[in-house]
Design an enzyme around this catalytic site. Structure first.
Site, PDB file in Angstrom:
ATOM      1  N   VAL A 125       1.586  -1.160   0.311  1.00 40.60           N
ATOM      2  CA  VAL A 125       0.394  -0.218  -0.378  1.00 40.60           C
ATOM      3  C   VAL A 125       1.093   1.314   0.149  1.00 40.60           C
ATOM      4  O   VAL A 125       1.826   1.412   0.935  1.00 40.60           O
ATOM      5  CB  VAL A 125      -0.684  -0.114   0.987  1.00 40.60           C
ATOM      6  CG1 VAL A 125      -1.234   0.900   1.633  1.00 40.60           C
ATOM      7  CG2 VAL A 125      -2.457  -0.923   0.614  1.00 40.60           C
ATOM      8  N   ASP A 126       0.362   2.202  -0.652  1.00 39.69           N
ATOM      9  CA  ASP A 126       1.226   3.500  -0.883  1.00 39.69           C
ATOM     10  C   ASP A 126       0.449   4.436  -0.230  1.00 39.69           C
ATOM     11  O   ASP A 126       0.768   5.435   0.100  1.00 39.69           O
ATOM     12  CB  ASP A 126       1.715   4.012  -1.846  1.00 39.69           C
ATOM     13  CG  ASP A 126       2.600   3.070  -3.217  1.00 39.69           C
ATOM     14  OD1 ASP A 126       3.131   2.337  -2.154  1.00 39.69           O
ATOM     15  OD2 ASP A 126       2.067   2.637  -4.106  1.00 39.69           O
ATOM     16  N   ALA A 127      -0.859   4.239   0.002  1.00 38.37           N
ATOM     17  CA  ALA A 127      -1.642   5.741   0.415  1.00 38.37           C
ATOM     18  C   ALA A 127      -2.538   5.226   1.474  1.00 38.37           C
ATOM     19  O   ALA A 127      -3.691   3.648   1.148  1.00 38.37           O
ATOM     20  CB  ALA A 127      -2.407   6.397  -0.112  1.00 38.37           C
ATOM     21  N   LYS A 159       1.521   7.368   1.868  1.00 38.91           N
ATOM     22  CA  LYS A 159       0.920   9.161   2.345  1.00 38.91           C
ATOM     23  C   LYS A 159      -0.195   9.039   2.386  1.00 38.91           C
ATOM     24  O   LYS A 159      -1.416   7.157   3.016  1.00 38.91           O
ATOM     25  CB  LYS A 159       0.080   8.880   0.371  1.00 38.91           C
ATOM     26  CG  LYS A 159       1.110   9.542  -0.656  1.00 38.91           C
ATOM     27  CD  LYS A 159       1.566  10.845  -0.876  1.00 38.91           C
ATOM     28  CE  LYS A 159       2.284  11.564  -1.600  1.00 38.91           C
ATOM     29  NZ  LYS A 159       3.438  12.154  -1.282  1.00 38.91           N
ATOM     30  N   ARG A 215      -3.268  -0.031  -4.751  1.00 40.85           N
ATOM     31  CA  ARG A 215      -2.685   0.266  -3.757  1.00 40.85           C
ATOM     32  C   ARG A 215      -3.041   1.441  -2.368  1.00 40.85           C
ATOM     33  O   ARG A 215      -1.846   2.056  -2.038  1.00 40.85           O
ATOM     34  CB  ARG A 215      -0.894   0.896  -4.305  1.00 40.85           C
ATOM     35  CG  ARG A 215      -0.460  -0.706  -5.079  1.00 40.85           C
ATOM     36  CD  ARG A 215       1.665   0.040  -5.514  1.00 40.85           C
ATOM     37  NE  ARG A 215       2.437   0.111  -4.733  1.00 40.85           N
ATOM     38  CZ  ARG A 215       3.194  -0.648  -4.037  1.00 40.85           C
ATOM     39  NH1 ARG A 215       2.493  -2.119  -4.541  1.00 40.85           N
ATOM     40  NH2 ARG A 215       3.736  -0.727  -3.361  1.00 40.85           N
TER      41      ARG A 215
END
Lengths: 316, 316
Positions: free
Chosen positions: A40-42, A69, A256
């Site tokens: 996961v990016d956010a 994020k 993501r």
């Protein structure tokens, strides 16, 4: 940010729940917490419930330090992002205004990414939050709190004048709703060619006080639907405009993103329909037995007791 | 009047238009005017247009002298029947209040024929007309103009108190709509078990002034739909509650009623869907060419230039 044309869409809540129901929710543990973090990016945190953020400053700091994020999502349009950041600050949480995605901001961004002409104006049914976000985005806002005490004259030869340059009407929760505002918005939508009708959200009720549910933005939005016989573009939850916007702004795809919240039928379903991973926290309205009940078909990817479990499970 | 249980129904506007489209409209002449008179016991005149009653006192007198019931129908709920009778009087038309069927009266009669318990109360979003008609029918009305200046307190520990004895909410056109009224109505419908939600009508706009269309009762009704997530019982046009009521009160079946009006898509369609005969007058919004246009599928049984033609054609 690149200028792109985006449509706010309202996904069919039932369209993907069948898929979700097929897989059981996993209790968050050391192993899958690590996997979640890596995939996961956010992280999107719902802020509309009552116990959204229960002592999690360290968790948020850790996620930020990993380059994630953070987005704090709310359908409440009465505050601007600056006002929200101040509110979080007063609760001991350091949240940057860029991390807040309120429906008031969403309305302004919808106009921005759809290249709303700068010489046109926006009429507002709603609070100061919407007006502020529109102005910060460079738009001219009319109405809102300024029209709280105005009255339409009911005389047989009366002509209600409205600004022909209004090219969009934004409707959100308005504790000062009156006939004047409804008539102004109605005339703009019915008579100004191509005038957009944007709703911050359509929540029927909300927790305006600790004790009761009071009419939400869905009440004012429906009123304008009733007089214009038109349906609005919805920019807050459960519209996926936010995800489209984040994809453009941060180049993060929905697969993501992880939606974190305490409500199955709003937060988790919304995240699933948008194609995000989902994490249910049991610190709010949903209990373990509700989650496990055979009648519940909405299963998050993961669940845990509270947001700060992410930190403790990762041993950071 | 016998007490009967009646359901207000909203006919599907498309359900019978195909049948109507099959037969052409007949121009009213001596022969068919006589036949119409013989086949009809009640004439229903629409009073919502602009040129409803164009110098017709003698026509009305003649119809009354033949024993015909006359009913003046309006969706406007701001006036009571007494106030309407006075308005007609000032226009030189002698109309008895018993001949007026306003949507304010319809709301009171709906409660009456459905045996609304007298110890229960009715909350009103709307004008004095609704309050007066409810009181004349023996009911206790709350809200309406009395709540025009009230404000809901938005404090975190605030409890909005509402009367638990409210068993019905009636919503009509309200130039003094505010959040207080919307919250009151919403709480009654959401929290009082079995509370009825009655709409005088759902007209999106109406001619409040001579120059413009302004939001109609449909605006306020939709607002309450939005906050309660419920659909109302509609008692004004195009609901056929009026016809059911007249059948009970005068024992006149719809096949022996004739709806007279100047609008195809409201008056004539409404009359046809209810099973009435229909007479279009060309003295209002509909022209001969609109009627004859191939794209128009709504054909009245009869049409004529003006209401008073009935008198001259019969040579009375």
């Amino acid at each position: 940010m690149e200028q792109v044309s985006m449509e706010a869409t309202n996904p069919n809540p039932s369209s993907m729940s069948g898929v979700a129901a097929a897989s059981a929710a996993e209790l968050l543990c050391c192993a899958n917490a690590r996997a979640l973090l890596d995939s996961v990016d956010a992280f999107l945190f719902d802020c509309d419930g009552d116990k959204l953020i229960d002592g999690v400053p360290q968790t948020l700091d850790m996620l930020r330090s990993k380059g994630k994020k953070l987005v704090f999502v709310t359908n409440n349009s009465t505050k601007s992002r600056i006002q929200y950041a101040n509110k979080f600050q007063s609760l001991g949480l350091s949240v940057n205004q860029d991390e807040i995605f309120s429906s008031s901001f969403a309305a302004a961004m919808y106009l921005k990414v759809n290249q709303f002409p700068p010489h046109k104006k926006v009429y507002v049914i709603g609070g100061e939050g919407i007006v502020q976000e529109l102005q910060l985005a460079g738009f001219t806002a009319l109405g809102g709190p300024e029209d709280a005490e105005k009255r339409a004259q009911w005389k047989s030869n009366c002509l209600f004048e409205h600004d022909k340059y209004v090219g969009a009407v934004v409707v959100g929760l308005d504790p000062d709703i009156n006939y004047y505002k409804l008539q102004y918005a109605t005339l703009c939508i019915r008579e100004n060619p191509g005038c957009l009708f944007i709703a911050t959200n359509r929540d029927s009720v909300g927790h305006m006080t600790d004790l009761q549910e009071w009419p939400g933005a869905g009440c004012m939005v429906a009123a304008v639907c009733g007089s214009t016989e038109q349906e609005p573009i919805v920019v807050g939850k459960p519209s996926t405009f936010m995800m489209d916007f984040l994809l453009q702004k941060f180049n993060v795809s929905t697969s993501r993103m992880c939606m974190v919240g305490d409500r199955l039928d709003t937060d988790i379903l919304f995240g699933q329909n948008a194609g995000c991973k989902t994490l249910l926290v049991l610190s709010g309205v949903t209990t373990q037995s509700t989650l496990d009940d055979p009648s519940n078909s909405i299963k998050p990817d993961y669940y845990t007791n509270k947001v700060s479990d992410i930190l403790s499970l990762l041993g950071e």
